[in-house]
Design a protein around this motif. Structure first.
Motif, PDB file in Angstrom:
ATOM      1  N   VAL A 146       0.847  -1.188   0.000  1.00 48.42           N
ATOM      2  CA  VAL A 146       0.000   0.000   0.000  1.00 48.42           C
ATOM      3  C   VAL A 146       0.890   1.249   0.000  1.00 48.42           C
ATOM      4  O   VAL A 146       1.941   1.279   0.648  1.00 48.42           O
ATOM      5  CB  VAL A 146      -0.929  -0.009   1.226  1.00 48.42           C
TER       6      VAL A 146
ATOM      7  N   LYS B 226       0.648   7.414   0.725  1.00 50.98           N
ATOM      8  CA  LYS B 226      -0.462   8.360   0.595  1.00 50.98           C
ATOM      9  C   LYS B 226      -1.801   7.700   0.914  1.00 50.98           C
ATOM     10  O   LYS B 226      -2.623   8.255   1.653  1.00 50.98           O
ATOM     11  CB  LYS B 226      -0.495   8.945  -0.821  1.00 50.98           C
ATOM     12  N   SER B 227      -2.026   6.507   0.365  1.00 50.04           N
ATOM     13  CA  SER B 227      -3.301   5.824   0.607  1.00 50.04           C
ATOM     14  C   SER B 227      -3.491   5.526   2.083  1.00 50.04           C
ATOM     15  O   SER B 227      -4.577   5.726   2.648  1.00 50.04           O
ATOM     16  CB  SER B 227      -3.355   4.517  -0.196  1.00 50.04           C
TER      17      SER B 227
ATOM     18  N   ASP C  55      -3.977   8.887   4.044  1.00 47.98           N
ATOM     19  CA  ASP C  55      -5.313   9.453   3.803  1.00 47.98           C
ATOM     20  C   ASP C  55      -6.378   8.682   4.579  1.00 47.98           C
ATOM     21  O   ASP C  55      -7.278   9.269   5.194  1.00 47.98           O
ATOM     22  CB  ASP C  55      -5.643   9.424   2.313  1.00 47.98           C
TER      23      ASP C  55
ATOM     24  N   LEU D  31      -8.885  -0.565   3.834  1.00 51.86           N
ATOM     25  CA  LEU D  31      -8.257  -0.405   2.525  1.00 51.86           C
ATOM     26  C   LEU D  31      -8.803  -1.408   1.520  1.00 51.86           C
ATOM     27  O   LEU D  31      -9.084  -1.070   0.366  1.00 51.86           O
ATOM     28  CB  LEU D  31      -6.741  -0.559   2.642  1.00 51.86           C
TER      29      LEU D  31
ATOM     30  N   GLN E 128     -12.233  -0.356   0.558  1.00 54.64           N
ATOM     31  CA  GLN E 128     -12.130   0.872  -0.235  1.00 54.64           C
ATOM     32  C   GLN E 128     -11.733   0.565  -1.676  1.00 54.64           C
ATOM     33  O   GLN E 128     -12.210   1.203  -2.626  1.00 54.64           O
ATOM     34  CB  GLN E 128     -11.083   1.774   0.416  1.00 54.64           C
ATOM     35  N   GLU E 129     -10.857  -0.437  -1.864  1.00 53.01           N
ATOM     36  CA  GLU E 129     -10.378  -0.791  -3.196  1.00 53.01           C
ATOM     37  C   GLU E 129     -11.293  -1.770  -3.924  1.00 53.01           C
ATOM     38  O   GLU E 129     -10.991  -2.204  -5.042  1.00 53.01           O
ATOM     39  CB  GLU E 129      -8.972  -1.392  -3.099  1.00 53.01           C
TER      40      GLU E 129
END
Length: 524
Positions: free
Chosen positions: A94, A97-98, A101, A134, A137-138
């Motif tokens: 990962v 930035k991801s 955030d 994550l 989210q993805e």
């Protein structure tokens, strides 16, 4: 298909500080403020179903506040070592930035959860929650989640049967012995907590894959638990699985083993599969067994399609995944892990000031993994001269680890050193203590060392270079050294003087932390 992974027990290999990745400064400072059992050590009986066990309800409440992200993707649940959080078709980590955030979007919720739980939420629980967020989210199709401690009380076990496609138990060993009840039997019972009920609607959409090989009474515990949950079992070590290593070769400047993978599982699944001349960079018979286990898992996921008779890619209720034989081969042949039977390239060795040295990095830290590593080396490079550079955490079986190496044949030199261990001094083993452990193990085996006489063995090296052949014959040098790199350089000198007796390998092992320190030096 997105293939993701959250590795529970991997100790931050080559991790970077907040100074090196300023985007993660806030996140890292927050995480460092939490209780971290990797640093302090896992409490006794923490993974057992007892009053002393971890509180899984706390993790469920945290997930509820975060909108239950773990229910939005499918999981095969694997208990082997992987990276912390990686995703996408290439399995890349990962991005800073991801993660940053996501942390800032979730911080208020996490703080609320922390307040509700009286500050008890741990480092691992927050990291696990971030991984789940994550993945959701993805919009991933499938996730591979590695347990941390393992078992019913592990934070990853919030995933319920409706969200779990497959559970995989690779082996049962003595690591985390005290935390999981004190015996192999109690460890097996704790780790069987990842076995889930089959779902009554679809009837057959959860399987337990056993890697193995297991002791008969341990395998029986796992099978009995699966039977009580009406969950079918696929064993990757069944007699019908006739996989074998055919030979060792160099491919892209790295050793690899050519293998045939032949699987024949009877019972309900009737899985039949053959794949010949597979090139595995992961070396050793134990890694072939891992490859067979991974293949069985892929076949189980593919078999769901056959049982249902249709193909569905619904995230919440898939009936199977389209996984071709070619995809399985590509997955196996492209798999490699930092610090697992990893050989440095000639350029990397030169960067360390060890020109022409053959250097192997392996994070083995238990007597079982030490035995597997010795077998791998002897199989891959029969007759090779060995020099070990070892650093370990304080909560390991140091004598048992040493005994496995010393039982595996002649070693030219053993350098005991220290590396930065998560938890600092409380979990770092002094080089002098490790030396005493190796002396004890050698005494038990009736072996003799040239013990910690730095000047003496340097004089012997000079004597040998001046034509006094054989002065180091049958002598194993044992020394405590402060620096990992200096240990490697002296080891290289010793192997270079003994080159007429065969090729030499410097093996850096004992912990993923010592592996991390070598790789970090390469990237400085």
């Amino acid at each position: 298909m997105e293939f993701l992974h959250h590795g529970g027990s991997f100790k931050g290999l080559c991790s970077r500080s907040a100074e090196e990745e300023p985007e993660l400064k806030d996140f890292m400072e927050y995480m460092d403020s939490l209780k971290n059992y990797e640093k302090s050590g896992v409490p006794k009986d923490a993974g057992t179903d007892s009053d002393d066990g971890f509180d899984l309800g706390r993790m469920r409440r945290l997930m509820e506040l975060l909108d239950n992200p773990h229910s939005k993707f499918k999981v095969p649940h694997i208990q082997t070592i992987r990276e912390r959080i990686s995703f996408g078709r290439l399995g890349e980590p990962v991005s800073a930035k991801s993660l940053n955030d996501l942390f800032h979007r979730s911080k208020k919720i996490i703080n609320k959860a922390m307040e509700l739980e009286n500050g008890r939420i741990s480092h691992f629980e927050v990291l696990t929650a971030m991984a789940f967020k994550l993945f959701a989210q993805e919009n991933v199709d499938i996730a591979v989640i590695e347990a941390g401690l393992g078992g019913a009380r592990d934070a990853t076990n919030v995933i319920c049967s409706s969200g779990l496609a497959t559970s995989v138990i690779t082996t049962i060993g003595e690591e985390h012995l005290a935390a999981l009840g004190g015996s192999l039997k109690s460890i097996a019972m704790a780790k069987s907590g990842i076995i889930k009920h089959k779902r009554p609607v679809s009837g057959m959409n959860f399987q337990l894959v056993l890697g193995g090989r297991f002791l008969p009474h341990i395998k029986q515990i796992l099978q009995d638990k699966a039977l009580s949950m009406s969950s079918p079992v696929v064993s990757a070590s069944d007699a019908g699985n006739r996989s074998k290593i055919k030979g060792i070769s160099l491919l892209n400047d790295r050793p690899c083993q050519s293998c045939d993978i032949v699987i024949q599982v009877g019972n309900y699944f009737n899985l039949s599969f053959e794949l010949f001349d597979v090139k595995l960079y992961m070396l050793g018979s134990h890694q072939l067994q891992n490859a067979v286990t991974a293949t069985c898992t892929a076949l189980c996921l593919r078999d769901l399609e056959d049982k249902a008779g249709i193909q569905s890619n619904s995230i919440l209720d898939p009936s199977g995944w389209q996984i071709s034989d070619g995809s399985i081969r590509a997955g196996l042949e492209n798999t490699c892990l930092l610090g697992r039977s990893q050989f440095l390239t000639s350029m990397e060795a030169e960067r360390l000031g060890l020109s022409k040295a053959m250097i192997m990095l392996d994070g083995a830290h238990t007597k079982e993994s030490a035995k597997a590593l010795v077998h791998t080396i002897r199989m891959t490079f029969p007759g090779a001269r060995l020099a070990l550079v070892v650093a370990m955490a304080s909560d390991k079986d140091h004598v048992g680890f040493a005994r496995e190496f010393l039982s595996g044949g002649k070693i030219d030199a053993v350098f005991l050193t220290q590396a930065n261990i998560a938890g600092g001094k409380s979990r770092t083993t002094l080089a002098s203590f490790l030396r005493d452990c190796w002396i004890k193990a050698s005494g038990e085996l009736g072996l003799a060392f040239l013990n910690d006489k730095t000047m003496e063995y340097q004089d012997l090296l000079k004597a040998q270079s001046n034509g006094c052949e054989g002065v180091l014959e049958n002598k194993t040098i044992l020394a405590a050294e402060a620096s990992v790199l200096s240990s490697m350089k002296i080891a290289n000198q010793i192997l270079s003087h003994n080159m007429q007796k065969g090729s030499g390998i410097i093996v850096v092992t004992g912990s993923l932390h010592i592996v991390s320190s070598v790789l970090a030096t390469l990237h400085e």
